[in-house]
Design an enzyme around this catalytic site. Structure first.
Site, short mmCIF file in Angstrom:
data_model
loop_
_atom_site.label_atom_id
_atom_site.label_comp_id
_atom_site.label_asym_id
_atom_site.label_seq_id
_atom_site.Cartn_x
_atom_site.Cartn_y
_atom_site.Cartn_z
N CYS A 14 0.74 -1.24 0.42
CA CYS A 14 0.44 0.04 0.20
C CYS A 14 0.74 1.12 -0.26
CB CYS A 14 -0.67 -0.01 1.04
SG CYS A 14 -0.58 -0.03 3.19
N CYS A 17 3.50 1.63 2.45
CA CYS A 17 4.56 0.81 2.74
C CYS A 17 5.65 1.48 2.30
CB CYS A 17 4.46 -0.51 1.90
SG CYS A 17 3.50 -1.51 2.73
N ASP A 423 -4.76 16.85 -26.24
CA ASP A 423 -3.95 16.15 -28.16
C ASP A 423 -5.21 16.71 -28.72
OD1 ASP A 423 -2.34 14.79 -29.32
OD2 ASP A 423 -3.71 13.66 -29.58
#
Length: 739
Positions: A14, A17, A423
């Site tokens: 996660c 971490c 774009d």
């Protein structure tokens, strides 16, 4: 002198971490680090004498595995993360949880000893099924922190542990197999928590592989082999990894260019859409530079390799995507932020409840009863379900609307978006060349189409497609009669349609003999170079269109105009974005005149044209540096890095796999009107998740004091805990009404 080190990291589950590892690394002297959770890697800059072993030791001290990544000649190495290890746990837990919940919740199914059946079925669910949460919670505890996994693990352990203790107490009191209903157990709560959260975990883990998929798609674009010309004149096909700088290789029509290089012989048109996004090919000849993975559309080329392996433009683009993913600000989950403070407080309140009851009343049994009730009422059912259920409903509704959202990071990003960068080709326009207008007679246009049918150039395909459509319309309108005569006429036309002495002229033209006449088509300047008088008013030319001039027997016959078309709904989408208070910017690799035409028709005032992939990233970064929250919308390989680097990446479903993989939201139908719709859905979902978390947290806050004073028995606590989960689910289902 600083040096850069890339680490492969194992064991992250996660955002907490990755944050913990990043903190451990940056605490080292002269070290700055960015941890990439989806790619399971870390990019470290070292300005001290620390060795690679010191870096890996720091990561291992945090409870994770680490190794130094070695450079690869073929580009960035990709470490796969396989979420399928969770699937057996989910399936097994689901099969066992269904009878547990049914037996526990349906009073009519309560038979003598049903609690023992529930206990036996629940044991593998709360241990093996919930092991990923227990393991992650242990790692967090070892790192002296708490996460969402801590809440989940504690909730499962408390609910199931209290239930097993209750069964043991019933045995101690001599009840044996038949246990009275007054001995309440919560095996169904523990099993349901595990199943629901495994679903959420599977969804999150699939999203983790999106960045890996982006890099795979980018690197997969490259050619696998090259036809190298040896000094003896022989042509040898070699793997791309064996290609060296200075090697000369052949590129035939329709093939990918093996690597970056310089044309040493031949002339052709190169499709650079993956690099620039421009739909019209670029003419190249002797001395021109070409880019690996672009496509040769017509003539044969001989190219000398100038860059190979990790030095190529394609590899640099992959590195851009990786760096952009790593550098994207990590948004800590709301539930994790709450749990960081909430879990220690709950533990403290539970212990405090036990001590106060025992020391003030001497009733330690009642104190334990109240303390356990505090933990049960604080069980993270609702907190754990708040995000996954809302995401599940949102993704389901989004799928019905053709909108795919990757996760809560994307939802949180929409909250502050004030600028949308779009774009042009493939996003606001179709990306396919089509006939805009022609000055030719029907007969002359038919001759032009027969000539262009010999070429694979996109402009030629547009003219042939237009002629084919016109021919079908004429055929449908013709009254069918005299089948034999028609068959004979078709045979005569087929014979007459032969194109002889065809030549693909370097510089943008075609020549052939058709029906005995010399036909020449191409750029107006090409016809003028051959002595043909080509003159026309500049006002006749649509802005941004490609011009094809036609001459038959050296006589100029007229012009045909081909261009990219604006998508239906593009203007409506831009207007809706403006109504939401969002600024729009056109960002394209196409030429300025073409970009200005599209922007003018759509009401976009800010334009950036002739921009390469690295330039697109720079424009996005510049806007972010100005304090703007930027969403990038694109569909091409050239957009992938910008999509990854933006605060919110939105990809069109008709685009490349790399663009979709690098994005946070994908528009399945590629309809520009889905862009504002996706932003509204994301904002609605984020608001609902916040509401879920608020009510789940408020429920705990209000109920914990009641439990601590002994005014709430565990059975009522379990019912209240279940109600909070039902409330969160029902609240999430409101998203099904989103329009």
């Amino acid at each position: 002198m600083s040096r850069e080190v890339d680490l492969d990291i194992t064991g992250m589950t996660c955002a907490s971490c990755s944050a913990r590892i990043e903190k451990k690394l940056t605490r080292l002297d002269g070290v700055s680090a960015e941890v990439n959770l989806p790619l399971n890697s870390a990019h470290v800059i070292v300005d001290s004498e620390l060795s690679d072993e010191d870096l890996t030791a720091a990561v291992e001290k945090a409870g994770y595995g680490a190794s130094v990544r070695t450079a690869s000649a073929s580009g960035p190495e990709i470490v796969d993360y396989d979420p399928r290890h969770l699937r057996p746990r989910f399936i097994g837990s689901l099969i066992l949880a269904v009878p547990i919940v049914a037996i526990s919740m349906i009073m009519g199914w309560h038979f003598a000893g049903w609690q023992w059946i529930a206990a036996i079925l629940a044991l593998p669910v709360v241990t093996w099924g919930a092991w990923p949460f227990h393991s992650a919670a242990f790692k967090a505890a070892r790192g002296r922190s708490t996460t969402m996994d801590t809440l989940v693990s504690v909730g499962i352990i408390v609910a199931s542990g209290y239930s097993y203790v209750t069964l043991a107490r019933a045995i101690a009191e001599g009840y044996g197999w038949a246990i009275p209903e007054s001995f309440h157990v919560w095996f169904e709560a523990a099993a349901a928590i595990t199943v629901f959260l495994l679903i959420g975990k599977l969804t999150e883990d699939r999203a983790k592989n999106r960045a890996t998929a982006a890099l795979k798609s980018l690197l997969g674009l490259g050619a696998k082999t090259a036809r190298v010309l040896r000094e003896s004149g022989a042509e040898v096909e070699v793997p791309i990894d064996e290609l060296a700088v200075g090697d000369v290789f052949h590129v035939r029509p329709g093939e990918k260019i093996a690597t970056d290089g310089e044309v040493v012989a031949g002339h052709s048109a190169i499709d650079e859409a993956m690099l620039t996004g421009e739909s019209a090919p670029v003419e190249v000849g002797l001395g021109d530079s070409v880019t690996g993975a672009t496509i040769n559309t017509s003539g044969v080329l001989e190219v000398r390799a100038t860059r190979v392996g990790a030095d190529t433009t394609l590899s640099a683009m992959a590195d851009l995507v990786s760096r952009a993913q790593t550098g994207k600000p990590a948004v800590q989950r709301l539930a994790d932020r709450i749990s960081a403070v909430f879990v220690p407080i709950v533990f403290g309140l539970s212990i405090l409840t036990l001590l106060i009851w025992g020391l003030t009343t001497g009733d330690w049994a009642m104190g334990l009863h109240a303390a356990l009730t505090v933990l049960i009422i604080a069980c993270p059912c609702a907190l754990g379900l708040a995000t996954p259920t809302a995401l599940a409903v949102s993704s389901g509704r989004g799928s019905q609307l053709g909108i795919l959202v990757s996760g809560t990071e994307a939802l949180e990003s929409t909250r502050s978006i004030d600028t949308v960068v779009l774009d042009k080709t493939g996003t606001l326009t179709t990306g396919v060349m089509s006939l805009q207008a022609t000055q030719l007679s029907a007969e002359d246009f038919s001759v032009l189409a027969r000539l262009e049918s010999q070429s694979e150039h996109p402009v030629a395909r547009a003219i042939v497609a237009a002629a084919s459509t016109q021919q079908r319309s004429d055929t449908d309108a013709r009254v069918e009669s005299q089948p034999l005569a028609q068959a004979s006429a078709r045979q005569e036309r087929s014979a007459a349609s032969a194109v002889d002495d065809f030549e693909n002229i370097p510089g943008g033209g075609l020549r052939a003999t058709i029906d005995g006449a010399e036909v020449l088509a191409g750029r107006p300047d090409l016809l003028r170079e051959r002595g043909i008088d080509v003159s026309f008013p500049a006002a006749d030319v649509p802005t941004g269109a490609t011009i094809v001039a036609l001459a038959i027997d050296s006589q100029f016959r007229g012009l045909t105009f081909v261009a990219d078309e604006i998508k239906p709904g593009a203007a409506e989408a831009i207007a809706e974005l403006h109504s939401l208070g969002i600024n729009t910017v056109l960002l394209t690799g196409d030429n300025a005149p073409a970009a200005e035409v599209v922007a003018g028709k759509l009401g976009i005032t800010e334009i950036n044209a002739d921009v390469r992939p690295e330039g697109k990233v720079a424009v996005v970064n510049e806007l972010q540096a100005q304090g703007q929250a930027v969403a990038m919308v694109g569909d091409g390989i050239n957009d992938a890095a910008a999509l990854a680097g933006a605060d919110l990446g939105i990809a069109m479903g008709s685009g490349t796999d790399a663009a979709m993989a690098a994005s946070d939201i994908t528009m399945v139908r590629s309809d520009p009107r889905q862009i504002p719709q996706a932003i509204r859905l994301s904002r609605k979902t984020l608001g609902l998740i916040k509401g879920n978390l608020f009510w789940a947290f408020a429920y705990n806050t209000a109920a914990i004091p009641i439990a601590a004073f002994g005014l709430l028995n565990p059975m009522i606590a379990g019912a209240a805990m279940a109600f909070s989960s039902v409330f969160v689910i029902l609240n999430s289902l409101r998203l099904l009404r989103f329009k």
